[in-house]
Motif scaffolding. Structure first.
Motif, PDB file in Angstrom:
ATOM      1  N   GLU A  38      57.444  34.116  68.621  1.00 19.46           N
ATOM      2  CA  GLU A  38      56.504  34.846  69.176  1.00 19.46           C
ATOM      3  C   GLU A  38      56.023  35.966  68.384  1.00 19.46           C
ATOM      4  O   GLU A  38      54.883  36.333  68.393  1.00 19.46           O
ATOM      5  CB  GLU A  38      56.815  35.314  70.676  1.00 19.46           C
ATOM      6  CG  GLU A  38      55.935  36.054  71.404  1.00 19.46           C
ATOM      7  CD  GLU A  38      54.481  35.535  71.480  1.00 19.46           C
ATOM      8  OE1 GLU A  38      53.593  36.364  71.596  1.00 19.46           O
ATOM      9  OE2 GLU A  38      54.347  34.465  71.654  1.00 19.46           O
ATOM     10  N   GLU A  39      56.977  36.749  67.812  1.00 19.41           N
ATOM     11  CA  GLU A  39      56.860  37.967  67.090  1.00 19.41           C
ATOM     12  C   GLU A  39      56.081  37.677  65.869  1.00 19.41           C
ATOM     13  O   GLU A  39      55.182  38.400  65.378  1.00 19.41           O
ATOM     14  CB  GLU A  39      58.123  38.432  66.807  1.00 19.41           C
ATOM     15  CG  GLU A  39      57.973  40.126  65.911  1.00 19.41           C
ATOM     16  CD  GLU A  39      59.363  40.404  65.633  1.00 19.41           C
ATOM     17  OE1 GLU A  39      59.705  40.854  64.385  1.00 19.41           O
ATOM     18  OE2 GLU A  39      60.292  40.345  66.497  1.00 19.41           O
ATOM     19  N   ASP A  42      52.459  36.789  66.752  1.00 19.94           N
ATOM     20  CA  ASP A  42      51.702  38.013  67.172  1.00 19.94           C
ATOM     21  C   ASP A  42      51.222  38.478  65.953  1.00 19.94           C
ATOM     22  O   ASP A  42      50.135  39.011  65.731  1.00 19.94           O
ATOM     23  CB  ASP A  42      52.656  38.942  67.792  1.00 19.94           C
ATOM     24  CG  ASP A  42      51.854  40.142  68.388  1.00 19.94           C
ATOM     25  OD1 ASP A  42      50.775  39.868  69.081  1.00 19.94           O
ATOM     26  OD2 ASP A  42      52.183  41.168  68.250  1.00 19.94           O
ATOM     27  N   SER A  45      48.434  36.379  64.496  1.00 18.05           N
ATOM     28  CA  SER A  45      47.104  36.604  65.691  1.00 18.05           C
ATOM     29  C   SER A  45      46.292  38.014  65.267  1.00 18.05           C
ATOM     30  O   SER A  45      45.373  37.936  65.126  1.00 18.05           O
ATOM     31  CB  SER A  45      47.656  36.428  67.043  1.00 18.05           C
ATOM     32  OG  SER A  45      46.414  36.667  67.783  1.00 18.05           O
ATOM     33  N   ARG A 113      47.630  30.502  70.762  1.00 12.25           N
ATOM     34  CA  ARG A 113      48.331  31.775  70.635  1.00 12.25           C
ATOM     35  C   ARG A 113      47.867  32.441  69.647  1.00 12.25           C
ATOM     36  O   ARG A 113      47.597  33.490  69.665  1.00 12.25           O
ATOM     37  CB  ARG A 113      49.877  31.518  70.597  1.00 12.25           C
ATOM     38  CG  ARG A 113      50.554  32.974  70.221  1.00 12.25           C
ATOM     39  CD  ARG A 113      50.470  33.890  71.252  1.00 12.25           C
ATOM     40  NE  ARG A 113      51.163  35.036  71.106  1.00 12.25           N
ATOM     41  CZ  ARG A 113      50.794  36.225  70.397  1.00 12.25           C
ATOM     42  NH1 ARG A 113      49.410  35.985  69.938  1.00 12.25           N
ATOM     43  NH2 ARG A 113      51.548  37.202  70.280  1.00 12.25           N
ATOM     44  N   GLY A 117      45.779  35.461  71.290  1.00 13.40           N
ATOM     45  CA  GLY A 117      46.560  36.430  71.265  1.00 13.40           C
ATOM     46  C   GLY A 117      47.672  36.255  72.516  1.00 13.40           C
ATOM     47  O   GLY A 117      48.008  35.140  72.859  1.00 13.40           O
ATOM     48  N   LYS A 118      48.068  37.289  72.925  1.00  9.78           N
ATOM     49  CA  LYS A 118      49.252  37.422  73.743  1.00  9.78           C
ATOM     50  C   LYS A 118      49.103  36.712  74.982  1.00  9.78           C
ATOM     51  O   LYS A 118      50.014  36.270  75.876  1.00  9.78           O
ATOM     52  CB  LYS A 118      49.733  39.106  74.158  1.00  9.78           C
ATOM     53  CG  LYS A 118      50.220  39.673  72.829  1.00  9.78           C
ATOM     54  CD  LYS A 118      50.726  41.102  73.167  1.00  9.78           C
ATOM     55  CE  LYS A 118      50.936  41.966  72.077  1.00  9.78           C
ATOM     56  NZ  LYS A 118      52.388  42.032  71.823  1.00  9.78           N
ATOM     57  N   GLU A 119      47.781  36.654  75.526  1.00  7.73           N
ATOM     58  CA  GLU A 119      47.471  36.112  76.673  1.00  7.73           C
ATOM     59  C   GLU A 119      47.954  34.431  76.675  1.00  7.73           C
ATOM     60  O   GLU A 119      48.445  33.940  77.846  1.00  7.73           O
ATOM     61  CB  GLU A 119      46.027  35.960  77.145  1.00  7.73           C
ATOM     62  CG  GLU A 119      45.191  34.885  76.204  1.00  7.73           C
ATOM     63  CD  GLU A 119      43.976  35.291  76.610  1.00  7.73           C
ATOM     64  OE1 GLU A 119      43.170  34.201  77.045  1.00  7.73           O
ATOM     65  OE2 GLU A 119      43.053  36.269  76.612  1.00  7.73           O
ATOM     66  N   ASN A 121      51.128  33.645  75.174  1.00  6.63           N
ATOM     67  CA  ASN A 121      52.352  33.786  75.068  1.00  6.63           C
ATOM     68  C   ASN A 121      53.194  32.649  74.853  1.00  6.63           C
ATOM     69  O   ASN A 121      52.985  31.738  75.811  1.00  6.63           O
ATOM     70  CB  ASN A 121      53.084  34.864  75.740  1.00  6.63           C
ATOM     71  CG  ASN A 121      54.327  35.160  75.303  1.00  6.63           C
ATOM     72  OD1 ASN A 121      55.299  34.490  75.461  1.00  6.63           O
ATOM     73  ND2 ASN A 121      54.611  36.508  75.283  1.00  6.63           N
TER      74      ASN A 121
END
Length: 135
Positions: A38-39, A42, A45, A113, A117-119, A121
């Motif tokens: 995820e990092e 991110d 993204s 993702r 973006g974060k939405e 996740n």
């Protein structure tokens, strides 16, 4: 699964493991890798907003990281899942995991993702799949 296709997916996984090292991450298919993934997503993204890569470049990133996410799902929840490349929605073939009627789309999730973006996740995606397989 077609041996050549399986080798292709495993090659994408190997690439993800190698690329993760450039982020000082040790990808070894353990569950805590999901936070690291995820990092990394991110980072990419956020980078997409300034770099403006082509659609093919974004899909290539999604393929590499999504193949890794899919292998994690397969190894932790259901080894019977197989990678397939099928037309599911009548709009062309799509690479995904399948077992019986169950289908999981980790590459598409990673693509979303990267774009949204974060939405979108992947940690929450992973947790939902974990709950489904544990019920």
């Amino acid at each position: 699964m077609d041996k050549t296709f399986e080798e292709y997916i495993l090659g994408m996984n190997k690439r993800a493991v190698e690329y993760a090292k450039s982020f000082d991450k040790d990808f070894n298919y353990k569950e805590d890798n999901i936070e690291d993934l995820e990092e990394i997503l991110d980072y990419y993204s956020n980078d997409l907003k300034s770099e403006m890569p082509t659609e093919n470049q974004i899909y290539s990133m999604a393929l590499i990281w999504g193949a890794y996410l899919g292998q994690m799902i397969k190894e932790h929840f259901n080894p019977a899942l197989n990678w397939v490349n099928e037309d599911v929605f009548d709009d062309g073939e799509i690479i995904h995991l399948k077992s019986g009627e169950n289908r999981i789309f980790p590459i598409d999730k990673v693509y979303k993702r990267l774009i949204n973006g974060k939405e979108d996740n992947i940690i929450s995606f992973y947790k939902v799949i974990k709950e489904e397989f544990n019920n």
